[in-house]
Enzyme design. Structure first.
Site, short mmCIF file in Angstrom:
data_model
loop_
_atom_site.label_atom_id
_atom_site.label_comp_id
_atom_site.label_asym_id
_atom_site.label_seq_id
_atom_site.Cartn_x
_atom_site.Cartn_y
_atom_site.Cartn_z
CG ASP A 185 0.01 4.94 13.96
OD1 ASP A 185 0.54 5.73 14.53
OD2 ASP A 185 -0.15 5.20 12.63
CG ASP A 196 -1.11 -0.21 11.14
OD1 ASP A 196 0.20 0.29 11.81
OD2 ASP A 196 -1.19 0.73 10.39
CD GLU A 213 -3.67 -3.60 -4.89
OE1 GLU A 213 -4.81 -4.22 -4.09
OE2 GLU A 213 -3.90 -2.50 -4.80
#
Lengths: 464, 552
Positions: free
Chosen positions: A145, A143, A76
């Protein structure tokens, strides 16, 4: 607006820039090429045409499925167009199809952002997902951040980063990379700058890609030291296993970081924002008062820190043998961990279907390329040196002019422009060069591992 | 069928089940469905209730003492009466073979019946698996060492010990990196197993073992956890399969009502939207929050008003709660939009939140009609990090913050003390119930209150008391007349509640964290099971292990 018009206008812009800019000095070039989000679609068109490394990208995400042509097509992609129009559940049969899609000329369909999703059990074609089609494979991703550090950052907050807080990301890379390689034995780890204020990690070993949810969250928890809960408590971190090999190694890195960056560089012990925060983490009122008193008579961040360490060590010693000892014995480390240990977003890592921004895509706000980071030289990575798409355009023009000068003056512009050069080669003429080489190395290592696997499988066949 | 496959080697099902020593093992992986026989519905129900009693006892004991501690074992023995104990925990070996066989038969039958009862709802699944794994672990821990190794071997789980030389080389590291209660335990650990980390996830997750190059170095003592983890995965997988079979079956008149009634004591309403009508709009939310919101919702509401923002988990938890009490999607959108804009969010940036709200109401993505979180889900779920406001204040607040908050809501000092004391003992839901009693004292008069299981239940009961005219729906099941001798505090005794399934407080993770095989990830395991299952759904219907059809 029809395609022809777009073509024309962008062509003239390109020509104009070529004549305007004749400086080759990198620093001046950067200044001349400051990025404006408004021209993003224009620049992206050029970027996908000339820079995006489609071939390496395909070689990576196809993971050596030579006989299984469909594999890449099961992935995807999520494309975000202008004005935040999300197109989820996109898929491309092969490299050519992907190139075709990203290079479409209508500015309304140029993807501003490209995210990568999981491999599904069957080809997905539409926005409406058939419930029997489920994610089956996915890189293990992290991830990190900067906004998650807002609680403890002294310099900036929110989306901003600066040279003072970026080292937090470097520390995160070091700690996580060590655990993934040494403890979990993963080999194909790809670190990528997120384009603005964080880093992404893609673990691409076969074993990592086929991990179940439970295993993913177990790995995240193994890496986690700053847990949720305890809302309202100043010192949220509790370390009971400081002797565990993984924790001990992380603590060494944390202590060194804390001393160098927070104590020495950011002078936390003299900072109006940091000192009260740090002191509150001591939690014991009498201890806080005592430390405050000592500190008032000491000057210099490092000296103050040393005296704090002394006071706390003594305090901990006195608690020995009492039931509280367990809670205070690692308090010095706990405070430092709270200030700088990596903060992971569990939700990104534990599911199979979380989307993550693609390497080599452009951050739509900053215009910077999401370039790979070499974990062995994480220290020397500077997010402010990462080229913006605007800068790349400029550099390409400079390279183009140089090439033109070498060629016959009479060669028409079109001939040079239309010469077929793959982006992988083209990009190497600019400051994207090192990033492409890093990507190449990563993909080659992956390919070598598949080759080894195939050889082994064949050897086994031979034995029978 | 490879559901029980090892990551290291594929295990053949036959190898696991050819149980030559059948009568000597109490521990059972329940790989084999019951033998074909017909039992009538009364028996069916009776067996289920009997096992439920046992599972409830396990649940209750786990609240009080950490799993694996001597107190825990003692309490289990004490709380489960003799007959049940011989049947489900430890067989009376000096008895006739008939009795042994009958006990075994009931054990197997009841286990498979309860699978059918609890497989149809995520939360019930969770509860059932947790209790069954505890039962399994307890049985295994009661066996002696040689039986355990025989059992492991029989089950094809015979891991190879770490070679002596390697052990000697890394011994200092192992000593430091292996979890232990005390030093003598560390010294006693001389036998280690080198296992793929995927098989020791629970130990890895809690950093209880040394890890190198993908291998977990597990001491013999923690091998039990590995086996239990395996059993947990197996059960999760089987339940997911079963739920599909039941959903596909045409049966609805005989068995399903029985299953429903057995399961119904468990959660009651799922509080999905539209069951009640309280006349809720954006405009009266503040008033309702003051009067009738449970602490968790109130906390999130006040932060939304104050900070003009809520992070992801709070948006979900609060949003679904609001949906559950009947706030319309448009109103919810309006609420978030107004607040987020006040916080400086642009129209454009709000777009993704719009998607989120529509998703919650089942209008986007998979179009699932999500139900509001129950207390158990909130308490055991993802704890709030910095700047997060979701979760259960009783569970996740620092006691001093909770104290201060309660005071500011006008709870008298004595009440605060009571609540805090309940919290410190890990009785978060009872603490919430206490808070309800204190804040609704005038209307309650002498009525007694059952413990709060769901934030939406809290709200409904509160509205029912304060403004009965706004509640259209049915009678409360929550309040009992004082005449009926039900005391909340003693309510969790097995006998009274055996039928009602898993109610009562959820154990404190802190207390038991040390030797607790976290079920935090059960959701994940369940999801995994479903995922891998969706790909093999073809083989499902012909699967011989779907014994419930035969049992019925």
């Amino acid at each position: 607006m029809n395609d022809g018009e777009v073509e024309e206008s962008s062509g003239s812009v390109l020509a104009e820039r070529r004549t305007n800019v004749e400086v080759s000095d990198k620093a001046t070039a950067k200044a001349a090429a400051s990025f404006q989000p408004e021209e993003l679609d224009e620049l992206l068109r050029l970027y996908y045409q000339r820079f995006f490394p489609f071939q390496l990208f395909y070689r990576w995400l196809n993971y050596g499925h030579i006989n299984d042509r469909n594999f890449f097509g099961l992935r995807e992609f999520c494309l975000t167009l202008k004005d935040d129009v999300y197109l989820r559940y996109q898929s491309f049969d092969n490299q050519a199809k992907m190139e075709e899609r990203l290079r479409q000329k209508d500015p309304r369909v140029i993807p501003f952002k490209i995210d990568i999703g999981p491999i599904y059990s069957a080809r997905i074609t539409d926005t409406k997902l058939n419930p029997s089609i489920v994610p089956v494979e996915r890189e293990l991703i992290f991830d990190i951040d900067m906004t998650d550090y807002d609680e403890v950052r002294l310099c900036c907050s929110g989306a901003d980063i600066c040279g003072k807080c970026w080292p937090l990301m470097v520390l995160a890379i070091k700690i996580i990379h060590r655990v993934l390689t040494e403890d979990f034995g993963f080999q194909h780890i790809f670190w990528v700058f997120s384009g603005r204020r964080g880093v992404h990690c893609w673990v691409c070993d076969k074993k990592a890609r086929s991990l179940k949810q439970a295993a993913r969250s177990a790995i995240v928890e193994y890496l986690t030291m700053i847990k949720g809960g305890n809302v309202g408590k100043a010192r949220r971190v509790q370390i009971q296993d400081s002797e565990h090999a993984a924790v001990a190694k992380a603590l060494n890195l944390v202590r060194a970081y804390f001393l160098r960056h927070l104590v020495r560089e950011q002078k936390i012990m003299e900072s109006k924002k940091g000192l009260p925060k740090l002191l509150s983490m001591l939690e014991d009122e009498t201890l806080i008062a005592k430390v405050k008193k000592t500190i008032d008579n000491t000057h210099g961040s490092e000296k103050r820190w040393n005296s704090l360490v002394e006071e706390v060590t003594q305090f901990v010693q006195e608690k020995k043998g009492t039931p509280e000892y367990r809670k205070v014995r690692n308090m010095l480390d706990e405070m430092q961990v709270q200030f700088c240990y990596p903060r992971l977003d569990v939700n990104v890592s534990h599911g199979l279907n979380h989307l993550l921004k693609s390497p080599f895509s452009i951050h739509p706000k900053t215009g910077r390329v999401c370039v790979p980071i070499n974990p062995d030289f994480a220290d020397s990575f500077n997010p402010f040196d990462v080229p913006t798409v605007k800068q790349l355009e400029h550099e390409l023009n400079v390279a183009y002019d140089a090439a033109k000068n070498q060629m016959d003056i009479s060669t028409p512009d079109d001939a040079i422009e239309n010469k077929k050069v793959s982006p992988e080669v083209e990009a190497k003429k600019t400051s994207l060069k090192e990033s492409i080489i890093l990507f190449e190395t990563f993909v080659r290592r992956l390919e070598a591992s598949w080759k080894r696997q195939r050889d082994r499988a064949e050897d086994q066949k031979m034995e029978f | 069928m490879e559901v029980f496959g090892s990551a290291q080697k594929m295990v053949k099902r036959e190898a696991l089940t050819t149980n030559k020593h059948a009568p000597t093992f109490t521990t059972n992986f329940f790989l084999e469905p019951p033998y074909y026989e017909s039992i009538n519905l009364q028996e069916f129900e009776a067996y289920a209730i009997e096992r439920l009693k046992v599972l409830r006892a396990f649940e209750n004991v786990a609240f009080k003492s950490p799993r694996g501690s001597p107190e825990y074992a003692e309490a289990i023995i004490k709380d489960i009466n003799k007959d049940l104990r011989y049947r489900y925990i430890r067989p009376l070996t000096i008895t006739s073979e008939d009795v042994l066989l009958e006990n075994k038969r009931r054990d197997v039958l009841s286990h498979f019946i309860l699978r059918m009862v609890f497989c149809r709802n995520e939360e019930q699944k969770r509860w059932f698996i947790q209790q069954e794994v505890d039962l399994f672990r307890f049985r295994l821990s009661q066996e002696d060492a040689s039986t355990i190794s025989l059992f492991l071997k029989e089950s094809n789980l015979d891991y190879t010990p770490l070679p002596d030389e390697e052990y000697r080389n890394i011994r200092p590291i192992l000593e430091k990196s292996t979890y232990h209660y005390n030093n003598s335990q560390a010294i006693a650990d001389t036998e280690f197993y080198k296992i793929d980390f995927l098989e020791a996830l629970d130990s890895v997750r809690q950093r209880k073992v040394y890890l190198s190059q993908g291998w977990a170095y597990v001491p013999r003592r923690l091998l039990l956890d590995v086996v239990c983890g395996r059993y947990r995965d197996h059960l999760a997988m089987e339940l997911s399969k079963l739920s599909r079979v039941i959903a596909d079956s045409q049966e609805e008149n005989r068995l399903i009502p029985v299953l429903n009634s057995l399961a119904s004591g468990y959660t009651g309403s799922s509080y999905s939207a539209g069951e009640f009508e309280f006349g809720i709009t954006v405009d009266n939310l503040d008033q309702l929050s003051n009067e009738s919101f449970p602490l968790c919702a109130k906390n999130m509401h006040e932060h939304l008003r104050k900070d003009h923002h809520l992070k992801h988990h709070a948006r979900l938890q609060y949003g679904l709660y609001l949906k559950g009490i009947g706030l319309s999607m448009d109103d919810e959108m309006k609420l978030y939009r107004t607040e987020f804009m006040k916080g400086g969010m642009t129209d454009k940036a709000f777009k993704q939140h719009e998607y989120g709200v529509r998703h919650m109401y089942g209008k986007e993505g998979r179009r699932v009609n999500y139900t509001p979180y129950s207390c158990i889900k909130i308490i055991t779920g993802n704890p709030p990090g910095p700047d997060d406001h979701h979760g259960c204040p009783f569970r996740h607040f620092n006691p001093s913050l909770l104290q201060q908050r309660l005071k500011s809501y006008g709870v008298p000092p004595k009440g605060v003390e009571e609540v805090i004391s309940l919290v410190s003992r890990g009785h978060y839901q009872i603490a919430c119930t206490k808070y309800f009693e204190i804040t609704h004292k005038e209307k309650l008069e002498n009525a007694l209150v059952e413990s709060i299981q769901h934030p939406n239940q809290y709200f409904e009961e509160s509205r029912r008391l304060l403004h009965p005219e706004t509640v259209k729906e049915t009678q409360s099941t929550f309040l009992r007349k004082p005449a009926e001798p039900v005391n909340v505090m003693q309510n969790s005794s097995t006998a009274q509640r055996a039928y009602s399934g898993p109610a009562g407080p959820v154990s404190s993770f802190d207390e038991t964290a040390d030797d607790f095989l976290g079920d935090i990830d059960l959701d994940a395991a369940l999801l995994d099971a479903e995922t891998s299952q969706a790909t093999t759904s073809n083989s499902m219907n012909t699967d011989p292990s779907n014994g419930q059809q035969r049992a019925a």
